[in-house]
Design a protein around this motif. Sequence first.
Motif, PDB file in Angstrom:
ATOM      1  N   TYR A 274       0.848  -1.192   0.000  1.00 41.44           N
ATOM      2  CA  TYR A 274       0.000   0.000   0.000  1.00 41.44           C
ATOM      3  C   TYR A 274       0.882   1.240   0.000  1.00 41.44           C
ATOM      4  N   ARG A 275       0.288   2.338  -0.358  1.00 35.81           N
ATOM      5  CA  ARG A 275       1.001   3.614  -0.389  1.00 35.81           C
ATOM      6  C   ARG A 275       0.478   4.528   0.710  1.00 35.81           C
ATOM      7  N   TYR A 276       1.398   5.152   1.425  1.00 40.06           N
ATOM      8  CA  TYR A 276       1.050   6.175   2.412  1.00 40.06           C
ATOM      9  C   TYR A 276       1.921   7.384   2.125  1.00 40.06           C
ATOM     10  N   LYS A 277       1.287   8.482   1.681  1.00 41.63           N
ATOM     11  CA  LYS A 277       2.005   9.655   1.188  1.00 41.63           C
ATOM     12  C   LYS A 277       2.918   9.199   0.051  1.00 41.63           C
ATOM     13  N   ASN A 278       4.218   9.400   0.154  1.00 37.30           N
ATOM     14  CA  ASN A 278       5.116   8.994  -0.929  1.00 37.30           C
ATOM     15  C   ASN A 278       6.010   7.834  -0.519  1.00 37.30           C
ATOM     16  N   ARG A 279       5.474   6.972   0.289  1.00 34.37           N
ATOM     17  CA  ARG A 279       6.216   5.804   0.752  1.00 34.37           C
ATOM     18  C   ARG A 279       5.336   4.557   0.628  1.00 34.37           C
ATOM     19  N   LEU A 280       5.989   3.412   0.536  1.00 38.84           N
ATOM     20  CA  LEU A 280       5.287   2.129   0.442  1.00 38.84           C
ATOM     21  C   LEU A 280       5.506   1.324   1.708  1.00 38.84           C
ATOM     22  N   GLY A 281       4.461   0.612   2.104  1.00 39.49           N
ATOM     23  CA  GLY A 281       4.533  -0.328   3.203  1.00 39.49           C
ATOM     24  C   GLY A 281       3.828  -1.609   2.784  1.00 39.49           C
ATOM     25  N   ALA A 282       3.757  -2.575   3.677  1.00 42.46           N
ATOM     26  CA  ALA A 282       3.138  -3.857   3.330  1.00 42.46           C
ATOM     27  C   ALA A 282       2.407  -4.447   4.530  1.00 42.46           C
ATOM     28  N   VAL A 283       1.382  -5.214   4.223  1.00 39.70           N
ATOM     29  CA  VAL A 283       0.681  -6.042   5.197  1.00 39.70           C
ATOM     30  C   VAL A 283       0.881  -7.483   4.757  1.00 39.70           C
ATOM     31  N   ALA A 284       1.133  -8.385   5.706  1.00 39.30           N
ATOM     32  CA  ALA A 284       1.396  -9.773   5.319  1.00 39.30           C
ATOM     33  C   ALA A 284       1.127 -10.728   6.473  1.00 39.30           C
ATOM     34  N   MET A 285       0.788 -11.952   6.096  1.00 40.42           N
ATOM     35  CA  MET A 285       0.634 -13.055   7.035  1.00 40.42           C
ATOM     36  C   MET A 285       1.801 -14.008   6.814  1.00 40.42           C
ATOM     37  N   SER A 286       2.423 -14.449   7.894  1.00 41.27           N
ATOM     38  CA  SER A 286       3.560 -15.352   7.756  1.00 41.27           C
ATOM     39  C   SER A 286       3.717 -16.202   9.004  1.00 41.27           C
ATOM     40  N   ALA A 287       4.404 -17.331   8.824  1.00 41.48           N
ATOM     41  CA  ALA A 287       4.768 -18.153   9.976  1.00 41.48           C
ATOM     42  C   ALA A 287       5.907 -17.514  10.759  1.00 41.48           C
ATOM     43  N   TRP A 288       6.581 -16.536  10.150  1.00 43.62           N
ATOM     44  CA  TRP A 288       7.695 -15.847  10.799  1.00 43.62           C
ATOM     45  C   TRP A 288       7.374 -14.371  10.933  1.00 43.62           C
ATOM     46  N   ASP A 289       7.632 -13.814  12.098  1.00 37.32           N
ATOM     47  CA  ASP A 289       7.350 -12.403  12.349  1.00 37.32           C
ATOM     48  C   ASP A 289       8.106 -11.494  11.391  1.00 37.32           C
ATOM     49  N   THR A 290       9.317 -11.886  11.021  1.00 37.54           N
ATOM     50  CA  THR A 290      10.153 -11.042  10.168  1.00 37.54           C
ATOM     51  C   THR A 290       9.630 -10.937   8.739  1.00 37.54           C
ATOM     52  N   LEU A 291       8.708 -11.808   8.358  1.00 38.23           N
ATOM     53  CA  LEU A 291       8.142 -11.765   7.009  1.00 38.23           C
ATOM     54  C   LEU A 291       6.716 -11.229   6.999  1.00 38.23           C
ATOM     55  N   LYS A 292       6.307 -10.627   8.102  1.00 37.74           N
ATOM     56  CA  LYS A 292       4.987 -10.003   8.152  1.00 37.74           C
ATOM     57  C   LYS A 292       5.063  -8.586   7.586  1.00 37.74           C
ATOM     58  N   GLY A 293       4.156  -7.720   8.009  1.00 40.63           N
ATOM     59  CA  GLY A 293       4.063  -6.392   7.426  1.00 40.63           C
ATOM     60  C   GLY A 293       5.259  -5.506   7.705  1.00 40.63           C
ATOM     61  N   LYS A 294       5.396  -4.484   6.877  1.00 38.35           N
ATOM     62  CA  LYS A 294       6.469  -3.493   7.026  1.00 38.35           C
ATOM     63  C   LYS A 294       5.847  -2.094   7.030  1.00 38.35           C
ATOM     64  N   PRO A 295       6.433  -1.172   7.798  1.00 36.59           N
ATOM     65  CA  PRO A 295       5.875   0.188   7.870  1.00 36.59           C
ATOM     66  C   PRO A 295       6.063   0.940   6.557  1.00 36.59           C
ATOM     67  N   PRO A 296       5.274   1.972   6.319  1.00 34.52           N
ATOM     68  CA  PRO A 296       5.398   2.747   5.065  1.00 34.52           C
ATOM     69  C   PRO A 296       6.608   3.669   5.105  1.00 34.52           C
ATOM     70  N   ALA A 297       7.775   3.083   4.900  1.00 32.74           N
ATOM     71  CA  ALA A 297       9.029   3.829   5.002  1.00 32.74           C
ATOM     72  C   ALA A 297       9.885   3.714   3.744  1.00 32.74           C
ATOM     73  N   TYR A 298       9.371   3.067   2.689  1.00 34.73           N
ATOM     74  CA  TYR A 298      10.198   2.740   1.530  1.00 34.73           C
ATOM     75  C   TYR A 298       9.755   3.530   0.298  1.00 34.73           C
ATOM     76  N   PRO A 299      10.693   4.171  -0.402  1.00 31.51           N
ATOM     77  CA  PRO A 299      10.337   5.029  -1.530  1.00 31.51           C
ATOM     78  C   PRO A 299      10.042   4.287  -2.832  1.00 31.51           C
ATOM     79  N   SER A 300      10.319   2.995  -2.887  1.00 26.77           N
ATOM     80  CA  SER A 300      10.048   2.230  -4.108  1.00 26.77           C
ATOM     81  C   SER A 300       9.762   0.785  -3.732  1.00 26.77           C
ATOM     82  N   LEU A 301       9.207   0.051  -4.686  1.00 24.88           N
ATOM     83  CA  LEU A 301       8.916  -1.355  -4.444  1.00 24.88           C
ATOM     84  C   LEU A 301      10.201  -2.146  -4.219  1.00 24.88           C
TER      85      LEU A 301
END
Length: 264
Positions: free
Chosen positions: A146-173
């Motif tokens: 998803y996009r928040y302002k000019n940054r991308l973040g992610a929502v995810a389901m995973s067996a590992w916490d490290t592969l779940k969602g990420k905050p909208p802090a990234y300028p590109s995919l």
Amino acid sequence: MPNEHNSQIHIPRFHVAHQALEEADTAFSRANIAELDKHFPRPDVREPGVQFLRTSGCPEKYIPLVKQLNTPWEIQEYIDQHLTYDHSNTTRGLIGILETKGNPAHCFEGAIFAYTLLWLHRWQPAIVLLQAGDNKYGEDHNIVVYRYKNRLGAVAMSAWDTLKGKPPAYPSLRDLVLGGYYFPFTSELDPYKGVWDLVGYSDPIDLAKKFGIDWMFRKGENALQDIYDYYARDLMCTHIFNGSRYPYIDDKPGADSLLGGKER
């Protein structure tokens, strides 16, 4: 004796450096904005109407929850707290997950859950497939970007916490994939244990554009088998390091099975 030149030394104040960083970030954003707009349009976030949810097939008892889960971070928190990772080969949608004891979901079902809610609230989400290496234990992963302002973040389901969602802090995919998922993306089983096996990522998949929306509130444990079978057809991916383009590889040994143990 004091150095007579000390009075001439100018030490920039912190806010000057901070301002320089902001200016650099603004310049980068301007250079990046066209590509961002192309694949992730600015969201026009608004609450779905009750009548729209009813006519779309949302059961009455779930309408308050659907309206409540209106941001990526609230959706991720709900996934973390209420969904349990499931290793079965089911293809449940949002209602199938909520109506099954324990709210089970693997990464594809979790992506469907998040995509549905984000789409209903007009976040303009897209599913992105993270492509694992071509080995028996190379299992791919679904994230919802998803996009928040000019940054991308992610929502995810995973067996590992490290592969779940990420905050909208990234300028590109690419930054999101490389910065948020590359290092946690390892196999847990020999002979590939500890090997970083993320090799690429897919183009964004807009499920509503590709399949319409009548699937969003289907019930049953295999209600979205048709979506699962076709959502990656004719999909192009980008190699994470050299930037080369290639068709999504869906017939490698571990891509669509549990032979490698736990899915992501």
